[in-house]
Design a protein around this motif. Structure first.
Motif, PDB file in Angstrom:
ATOM      1  N   UNK A 186       2.455 -33.963  -2.905  1.00 27.98           N
ATOM      2  CA  UNK A 186       3.846 -33.865  -3.342  1.00 27.98           C
ATOM      3  C   UNK A 186       3.937 -33.514  -4.828  1.00 27.98           C
ATOM      4  N   UNK A 187       5.167 -33.233  -5.269  1.00 29.56           N
ATOM      5  CA  UNK A 187       5.444 -33.010  -6.686  1.00 29.56           C
ATOM      6  C   UNK A 187       5.036 -31.650  -7.196  1.00 29.56           C
ATOM      7  N   UNK A 188       4.872 -30.672  -6.307  1.00 32.00           N
ATOM      8  CA  UNK A 188       4.287 -29.386  -6.701  1.00 32.00           C
ATOM      9  C   UNK A 188       5.254 -28.217  -6.542  1.00 32.00           C
ATOM     10  N   UNK A 189       6.560 -28.490  -6.577  1.00 35.59           N
ATOM     11  CA  UNK A 189       7.530 -27.416  -6.404  1.00 35.59           C
ATOM     12  C   UNK A 189       7.379 -26.294  -7.412  1.00 35.59           C
ATOM     13  N   UNK A 190       6.992 -26.625  -8.657  1.00 36.00           N
ATOM     14  CA  UNK A 190       6.845 -25.594  -9.690  1.00 36.00           C
ATOM     15  C   UNK A 190       5.684 -24.655  -9.392  1.00 36.00           C
ATOM     16  N   UNK A 191       4.792 -25.035  -8.474  1.00 37.07           N
ATOM     17  CA  UNK A 191       3.685 -24.145  -8.114  1.00 37.07           C
ATOM     18  C   UNK A 191       4.171 -22.931  -7.329  1.00 37.07           C
ATOM     19  N   UNK A 192       5.401 -22.941  -6.881  1.00 37.31           N
ATOM     20  CA  UNK A 192       5.964 -21.757  -6.212  1.00 37.31           C
ATOM     21  C   UNK A 192       6.243 -20.622  -7.195  1.00 37.31           C
ATOM     22  N   UNK A 193       6.189 -20.905  -8.494  1.00 36.96           N
ATOM     23  CA  UNK A 193       6.529 -19.905  -9.517  1.00 36.96           C
ATOM     24  C   UNK A 193       5.301 -19.458 -10.289  1.00 36.96           C
ATOM     25  N   UNK A 194       4.118 -19.622  -9.722  1.00 37.51           N
ATOM     26  CA  UNK A 194       2.880 -19.244 -10.394  1.00 37.51           C
ATOM     27  C   UNK A 194       2.495 -17.815 -10.014  1.00 37.51           C
ATOM     28  N   UNK A 195       1.188 -17.503 -10.062  1.00 31.70           N
ATOM     29  CA  UNK A 195       0.727 -16.163  -9.711  1.00 31.70           C
ATOM     30  C   UNK A 195       1.213 -15.735  -8.330  1.00 31.70           C
TER      31      UNK A 195
END
Length: 431
Positions: free
Chosen positions: A326-335
């Motif tokens: 959990x807590x990884x929503x910002x990983x959708x905006x990576x490479x």
């Protein structure tokens, strides 16, 4: 000084320098008065792009022929002049360098690859405008980003830290260069360890920065002074070798990542420990030993160490029960949209995978032969290479994308685990 010795049969992984430390130290040395020496910097696509971009802004980075160190002759505050700055795929260049440019004087245009252009810069542009800079972005708040700079007075600013800690780090590092300093308030901060790394390096280069209350940072207009720095091995990259130990039953040690590491991603070892591996932590090294069983059946918040969530997700099919991250929503905006990319690849292997806005659940199960879609994302390629140490049925559609942070990844994994295949790779980056 006491250390916890690594087991005698340990495999010693040769992990290159930290990208996060290298690029932050490059910027701070470039903004300082005098010449700094960076020992054991990472040489990869991203750091070379960052180094060239700094050169376009007027800083001088000279590699040493003797020991691979970089000598950085600083600008003594912000850059001056005009330039078109190519950031390639490097998100840190696109997020760290515009605030540096805004603190200088001139007209600078930041551009990058199609992959980088798809990543948002609008929050950073808006923050710089509120500090008084003239900033223009491309359609949808993306690159190209143009900064017409006449220095910044500073003042108080509040930003949303939920999208990327890189925006915040870029603003923090520019703070000592503003005429009046900066009081920066942050809401919903993600990846806090990266911000702590930024603050520690700022102080190393002479900045006066304090956290008055949680999420409120006061930076005085001190500028920076030259300082030498030894770059630690990259803890995010180390996660693949430590995970390899957990899934193969071997012991892997990474020297240079001790208890005092500046990198939050060393905490990935704690996640492996929770999953059943044995972990040895010392002052100068960390070791992980696989126990033959990968435990699941728990939920872990990896928001602060999100660059390593793919490492865990990729090996999760080998666990004895489902794993939820959990807590990884910002990983959708990576490479790439990393949650979706990992989920699709796991499903292509026949692994049941559930996702939500900021979480992923991976269920245990056997895997079908499949070709992994890397999406030009180095971390997808490296994470699924670890799974392949056990499954032996995966190939990568873009094995060379690992050059973004570790051009020699496949060779090193093969050295430690000779059954790892060596794919045909493009020519490497050179210093």
């Amino acid at each position: 000084m006491t250390t916890v010795p690594s087991p005698p049969d340990s495999l010693h992984a040769r992990v290159p320098g930290s990208k996060s430390l290298t690029n932050r130290a490059l910027l701070l040395a470039a903004a300082a008065d005098g010449t700094s020496v960076l020992a054991t910097p990472l040489i990869s696509d991203d750091t070379m792009a960052f180094r060239r971009a700094l050169g376009d802004l007027g800083a001088r980075v000279q590699p040493s022929d003797d020991d691979g160190a970089w000598q950085v002759t600083g600008l003594g505050r912000g850059p001056k002049g005009t330039g078109r700055i190519w950031c390639a795929d490097a998100g840190t260049a696109a997020r760290f360098l515009p605030p540096l440019a805004a603190a200088g004087h001139g007209d600078f245009v930041f551009t990058g690859s199609d992959q980088l252009t798809a990543r948002p810069v609008a929050p950073l542009a808006d923050a710089l405008r509120r500090l008084g800079a003239e900033v223009h972005t491309g359609p949808g708040g993306t690159l190209p980003l143009r900064v017409r700079a006449q220095g910044l007075d500073g003042g108080a600013l509040e930003v949303d830290g939920s999208l990327s800690s890189q925006f915040l780090s870029g603003l923090l590092m520019a703070g000592p260069l503003l005429r009046g300093g900066l009081l920066l308030g942050v809401r919903e901060l993600v990846s806090r360890p990266y911000v702590d790394m930024t603050l520690a390096l700022m102080r190393h280069f002479g900045a006066d920065v304090a956290e008055n209350t949680p999420g409120e940072f006061a930076i005085r207009p001190t500028g920076y002074r030259a300082a030498d720095l030894g770059v630690e091995p990259d803890a995010s990259t180390a996660s693949y070798f430590l995970a390899a130990a957990a899934v193969t039953g071997r012991t892997v040690t990474v020297r240079g990542l001790g208890r005092g590491s500046l990198q939050g991603d060393v905490r990935f070892a704690e996640v492996l420990e929770r999953a059943g591996a044995r972990v040895h932590r010392g002052e100068e090294a960390i070791s992980v030993t696989g126990t033959g069983t990968l435990r699941g059946g728990f939920t872990v918040d990896m928001g602060d160490i999100s660059d390593t969530f793919m490492t865990l997700a990729a090996i999760a099919p080998l666990a004895d029960a489902p794993l939820t991250i959990r807590g990884i929503g910002h990983a959708r905006l990576k490479e790439s949209d990393r949650i979706e990319a990992v989920a699709r690849n796991l499903r292509a292997l026949g692994v049941r995978t559930d996702t939500g806005r900021d979480w992923i659940t991976v269920h245990p199960g056997s895997t079908y032969p499949a070709r992994i879609a890397c999406h030009r994302d180095h971390r997808i390629a490296m994470a699924f290479s670890v799974l392949n140490l056990r499954t032996r049925n995966l190939t990568l559609d873009d094995p060379g994308c690992v050059a973004k942070t570790f051009p020699g990844f496949h060779e090193e994994l093969h050295r430690l685990f000779p059954r790892h295949p060596l794919p045909a790779l493009p020519a490497r980056v050179s210093a």
